[in-house]
Design an enzyme around this catalytic site. Sequence first.
Site, short mmCIF file in Angstrom:
data_model
loop_
_atom_site.label_atom_id
_atom_site.label_comp_id
_atom_site.label_asym_id
_atom_site.label_seq_id
_atom_site.Cartn_x
_atom_site.Cartn_y
_atom_site.Cartn_z
N LYS A 197 2.20 -3.42 6.43
CA LYS A 197 2.56 -3.54 5.02
C LYS A 197 4.06 -3.36 4.84
CE LYS A 197 -1.42 -4.52 3.29
NZ LYS A 197 -1.62 -5.85 2.65
N SER A 208 0.84 -1.21 0.00
CA SER A 208 0.00 0.00 0.00
C SER A 208 0.87 1.24 0.00
CB SER A 208 -0.87 0.00 1.26
OG SER A 208 -1.45 1.27 1.43
N TYR A 248 -1.72 -0.30 10.32
CA TYR A 248 -1.97 -0.96 9.04
C TYR A 248 -0.80 -0.76 8.10
CZ TYR A 248 -3.50 -1.38 4.24
OH TYR A 248 -3.55 -1.68 2.91
#
Lengths: 686, 686
Positions: B158, B126, B154
Amino acid sequence: MNKYILVTGGAGYIGSHTVVELLANGYKVVIVDNLVNSSYDAVARIEYICQQKVPFFNVDIMDYEALSQVFREYDIGGVIHFAALKAVGESTKIPLEYYTNNITGTINLVRVMKEHDVKTIVFSSSATVYGDATRFENMIPIPEECPTGPTNPYGRTKLMIEQILCDVQKADRSWRAAILRYFNPMGAHPSGLLGEDPLGIPNNLLPYLAQVAVGRREKLNVFGNDYDSHDGTPIRDYVHVVDLAKGHIAALAYLSKLESGNGLYREWNLGTGMGSTVFDVYNAFCKSIGRELPFEVVGRRDGDVLNLTARPTRANSELEWSAKLSVEQACTDLWNWTTLNPFGFQLKNYGWKIFEENGKSSYASRLHTVSFPESEFLVSVANYGATIQDISMKGKSMVLGFDSLEEYQQSSNPFFGATIGRFANRIGSSRFSLDGSEYKLSVNENNRTCLHGGINGFDKQMFLGPVVTFSEADKEFLLEFILMDQDGNNGFPSDLVCKVKYKISAGKVKIEYSAEIPSSSKSDSTIVNLTNHTYFLLGDAEISKVHVQTETNEILSVDGELLPTGLTEKVSDLLLEGVILADQAYDNCFVVEKNGCQLDTRKQPLMKHLEALSSTKDVKLEVASTEPCFQFYTGDGVNTEAFGPRSGFCVEPGRFIDAINSEKWKSQVILRKGEVYGSIIEYSFT
Amino acid sequence: MNKYILVTGGAGYIGSHTVVELLANGYKVVIVDNLVNSSYDAVARIEYICQQKVPFFNVDIMDYEALSQVFREYDIGGVIHFAALKAVGESTKIPLEYYTNNITGTINLVRVMKEHDVKTIVFSSSATVYGDATRFENMIPIPEECPTGPTNPYGRTKLMIEQILCDVQKADRSWRAAILRYFNPMGAHPSGLLGEDPLGIPNNLLPYLAQVAVGRREKLNVFGNDYDSHDGTPIRDYVHVVDLAKGHIAALAYLSKLESGNGLYREWNLGTGMGSTVFDVYNAFCKSIGRELPFEVVGRRDGDVLNLTARPTRANSELEWSAKLSVEQACTDLWNWTTLNPFGFQLKNYGWKIFEENGKSSYASRLHTVSFPESEFLVSVANYGATIQDISMKGKSMVLGFDSLEEYQQSSNPFFGATIGRFANRIGSSRFSLDGSEYKLSVNENNRTCLHGGINGFDKQMFLGPVVTFSEADKEFLLEFILMDQDGNNGFPSDLVCKVKYKISAGKVKIEYSAEIPSSSKSDSTIVNLTNHTYFLLGDAEISKVHVQTETNEILSVDGELLPTGLTEKVSDLLLEGVILADQAYDNCFVVEKNGCQLDTRKQPLMKHLEALSSTKDVKLEVASTEPCFQFYTGDGVNTEAFGPRSGFCVEPGRFIDAINSEKWKSQVILRKGEVYGSIIEYSFT
C-alpha cells in the site's frame, strides 16, 4: 560451480565488468539483457577478453515466458540482478517507466526464480536508498544501519526491491539474498574494452568528463557548489567498477558458504569509505589527461544530497572484500576506455546485423560492416569463419559471397572468403607426426586428404568478437576476432587460440593472423597454417577478363594428389603478363620466397604476390603478404547455386603445401606452447 | 458526470459498497474485477439494489491489453482502485503474490490510465502504512503526517503504491490522486444484500465473529490480550463500510472541484477517530445477536500493533466527510447480512453458468440452477426473460426448454418458460386509451394484435439479478429478478420496475410478480398483466397422454381475433374429467373468478386452476394462482427445430384478455404511480 549464474543487465556497465570477474573466477554465466540501455558489443568484448562463449539472451525481465525459457534451457544456480533504469534525474521525469522496469521487472524475475526453485540472488542496489544521510547525526560514513529514505523515484525503486526481497526471504527462509548498495561506480576495464556507455547525456560524473575531454560535450556542468564540503561540491564515494564487480563475486562466495538449507537476507555497502568531491574527481581526471577541461557551475540537481560516503566495514569483514583501486586509477582506466572508444560502443560507419536465416535471432552469428562513405569502400565480415562476406567499391562487389548464413553452411560452399585453419591447403594422407606422436586428421577430400583444416575447419566455426575500434590517426577500422579451437578438433593436437584482426582503411583490407597454444592446453605442440580464402572477381563477368599478373611463375611441383614433390617448376609466362587463358585451370602454389619463413612472419616486410586489373581498368587489386608462397586457384571446382566454376580467383598466401610432412619446411608450421604463429595478408584496391 | 468511473475490484467488499454509492450519486460506473477473491453475485446484487445495469469485466489489472480494451470501450473519467490482495497475515506467507498483484497490478493500471489520458485516481490505501504509530510520541490518534512504516508486506504494498502515485503526480502535475487510508472497515449494506465474503478463513474481526455466530467457525481467536489497552486487546478504528464508501464519493467530488488543469496528490485518513478494542467489538456483536459467542485468546499475530485509531480531521474538513454510523449499527447490519447469507455469496445447491452461445462471456446472461438433491428436484432460470429453462424431477424434465440462449432468441421460440409482460395475452388492435391518451402498441400477431407485450416483450429482455438466498426454516430458495422497462418500449407509457421472485422448494415453484412505476418516471400511469409461459409435458411423449383436469370449464367467448366478446361459454366437460382429445386445440381463457380482481392479488388466497397427471401416474402437477383466470394453450402453434405442435401445454394465470379495453375489467390492469401491481403463481409437483 556446475550451475550457471544468470546475470540480468549483463551487457551494462557494472554488469559487463561483473561477468568478466565471474568468468575469471570459474563461474559459468548466462547473460540476459534487453539492450535498451546497453550494447551487445559489450558481450562480444566480454567473450573476446575471456576467450569463451557466453550464452546471451535479448530478453526483457518483464517477459515472464521468455525469461522462464532461459531458466528451462540452463541450469541456473543463482542470479545477479542488474537490469534496471538507473538515472536519478530521469527517474523524477518518467517515474512510471522506472517503477515498471525496476519493480515490475524484479517481481517478475523473482517469480520466475521461484518457479524454477532458484533462490540465490545478488541484487544491485544503491546508496541512494539512504537519501540524505546527513539528516541524522553521526551517519557519515554511512553504515548499513542508517535509516533509509530515498529522495527520488530511482532510489525508491531500489529500496522497494530490497523490501520485496526481504519479505520473500522472510516468508521462505531458504532464500539467499545479498543486497549490494553501490556507492559511486567509476572507471573502466583496464583492457580498455569495457566501460560506461550511457546513451544520451551521461548522468554520472566521469563519463560526462570523458565526453567533454573528447569534445563530445562542451563543458562539465557542476550541479551546485554551495554544499557544505571543502570546495562546495557534493561528496561521493567513488569506487572503481572492477572493485565493485569483485564485490559480487565476494557476495556469491559468501552466500555459497552458508550451510545447506540456510538462507539469508543482508545488505552490504560497496564503497571505499573515502569521499571525494566533484572537483576532487575533476582535478584527478584533468591530471590524468594532462589538461584542464571547461566546466560551469549550475544549479543544484533535484534529489542530490551533500554526502554519500560509505562505511564499508561490514563488506570488509564479512565478505572479505575491500576496494583496492584509486580514483586516479579509475581516471586512467576511464581515459584509456574513452580514447579507444570515444563514442562508447557506438562507432560511426560501423554496424552489424544478425546473420542468421532460420528465424533464430542468435547474436553469435553477426555480419559486421564498416564503410568509408567518401571513397564508397565497404567491407563486411561475418563471425562465421571470420569470413569476408563482401568487399565493395562504388557499389560494385569485388569478391564472391553469399547473402545468407544458410548458403555459407551448405557443403557446396567452396570456402568463400573464409578464414582457413587450423591448417590451410592439403596435408598428405591426412597424417603427420609431431614430437614422436602420429596424428590422423579428418579427411574431407578424395577420401584421403585433409584440406583446409578438415571437416570442421575454422571456416565453419563461429569466431568470437569482434572488438571493433577506429583509429582516427590512421583512418583505420580494426576488427578483432578470436577463436578457441579445441584439442582434437579435426584430429589436431593441443588447444589453439587464434586471433584474426582485420585492419580496414579506405581501399585496403589488412589481415593479421596469430595463434598460440593457451597455457591451459593439455598438449603443448601442434601445427598451424592460416590464410584467407576470398574469391576475387573485381566486378567482372568472368575471371578470364581480369588481367591477373603474378610476381613469380615458379610453382611447387605436385603429384596426382596435388601434394608437393619437393621440386619446383615454371608455369606459363603468360601469367606474368597477366593472362589467364579461358581453358587454363590453376590450383598451384606459387613460391615467393624459396627459403621459407619463420613461424611468425609478421615482422617481415610485405611482399607483393599478385596484382589484378579489371577489364574496365577501373579497379586494381594488389595482394601482398609476409608469407613465402601463395596458392593461386581459378575456382574451377566451384559449383554452388549462385556461382559456377571460374566465378572468381583465389590468392591464398601461407606456408608450403603439406609443410609438416617435409623435413625442410616443417619448422614453418610447428607451434609449441609459449611460441606465437603469425602472418599478414593485405588486399589493396585502387 | 458524463464519463464513467472505472472501479477496479468493484465486486469486492468495499468496492461493491462504493459502486452502490457512486450509482446513488448519479455516477456512471464500469466494474473491473478478476473475481479471484470476490463473486460476480455481488455485481448482480448491486444491479438489483440500484435498479440499473452496470458494465462488468472479468479482467485482471495485470492484463494490460484487456484493461486497455475497457478504456477504449468506455469513456473513463477516473478510476477508483480497490483491486488488491488484502490479508495482512497471508501477506507475510506469500509476499510475492502480494507484490505481484498489488504493485505490478497498480503500475499496469496507471500505465493504462496514462495511455488513455485518464489522470484521476482514488486509491484504496490502508492505515497499515503507518505501522506501529505508538513508536512515536503523540501520534494517537494518527494524523496523515505520521511517518509511515508498515510492518508487513501488505502494508508495504500500500505504501509503495502511494509513493508511486506521488512520484507520478510530481512528474506530471495534472494527475489527481486521492489516497484514502482506511482504518478498519466493518459492517454491511443495510439491504443485507452486500457484505464481506472472505473466501477461506476471514482475516477481519466481524466476519470472523459472524461465522462463529452461524456455526461456520468454532470460536473467535483473539490474537493477544496482553496489549496496553483497557482490556488487553488491540485497539482499532472501526468504520462502517457504507461510511467508507461515501468517503470515495467525497474524494471524487473534491478532485473534480480542482481548477481545470490543476492536479493533486494527497492522503486522507478514513476513520471515525474512535478506537474500539477487539473485546469492545465482540461485546457489541454479541449484544446485537443476543448471545455470547465462544472465543479463545491465542498468541499475538505477526504484524499487529497496539493502536491504529485515526485522526480523521483532514477528511472531515477538506472532504466534508465524516463517519456517521456506529459500531452497533455495523454489528446489526453485519448480522442482517450474515443471517440472509450465512455463507456469503456461496450457496449450497445453487450455481450458475454463463448462458451465451456466441463465445462472448457476458455475465449479464446467466443460467441459475437450484437443486434439492434429496428429492432430485432441480429448477433452472435464465436472466433472459427471467425464463424457467428447466424444472426436472428425478432426472426427468417436466417442461420444455432450450439448451442455448441462441435458441431462445430465435423468432420461432413460442415464449418457452418466459416471463410475459408488460401485458400478457392479447390487446385488441394493439390500442388502448388511458387517462385521455391513446396508445398504439407494437404489433406482433396477424399484423393487428399486440401479443404478450409486443415485439420486445419482457420475454426478450435481460433481467437483472437474481438475488439468491435460501431460507433454512422454509427449505426454500428465493431468486429475485428485476427488470426496468422503459417508457415507450413496445408503445407502453411510463417506466416500469418489474420484480419476479421465484420461491423454490422441493417440488414447488412459486412465482411472485410485482410492478411499480418508479418515481423518476415522466408518465405516471400504465397497464400491466404479468404471467409465466411455461410449457408442461411432465415427461410424457405428447400432451394427449397427460391427464389434464381444469377446475372450471367456463371460458371467455372470443371473436375471430381471439378477443373477448364480454360473454362466457362452457367448453367440453371432458376437460373437467382430464381428457384432451388428440385433435382438440385449446387457446382459451378459463375463468376462475368471474368478478375479476384487485390490482394486487397477492393477498388473495391461491386458487387451484388445474391439475395434470402424467400417463405413468408418477408425476402430478397442480397449478394455482391468485389470478381470476388463466389461458390454457395446447401449443398447437409451436414450430421450432427441437419441438413441434402440442409438445407441451401452458397454463398462464393472469388478468382477463384485453382487460384494458373493457370497462368492467380495466381496473385489474391499470397501474398508477404509487400503486403496486402484484400476483402469485404456484406450480406444485408431486
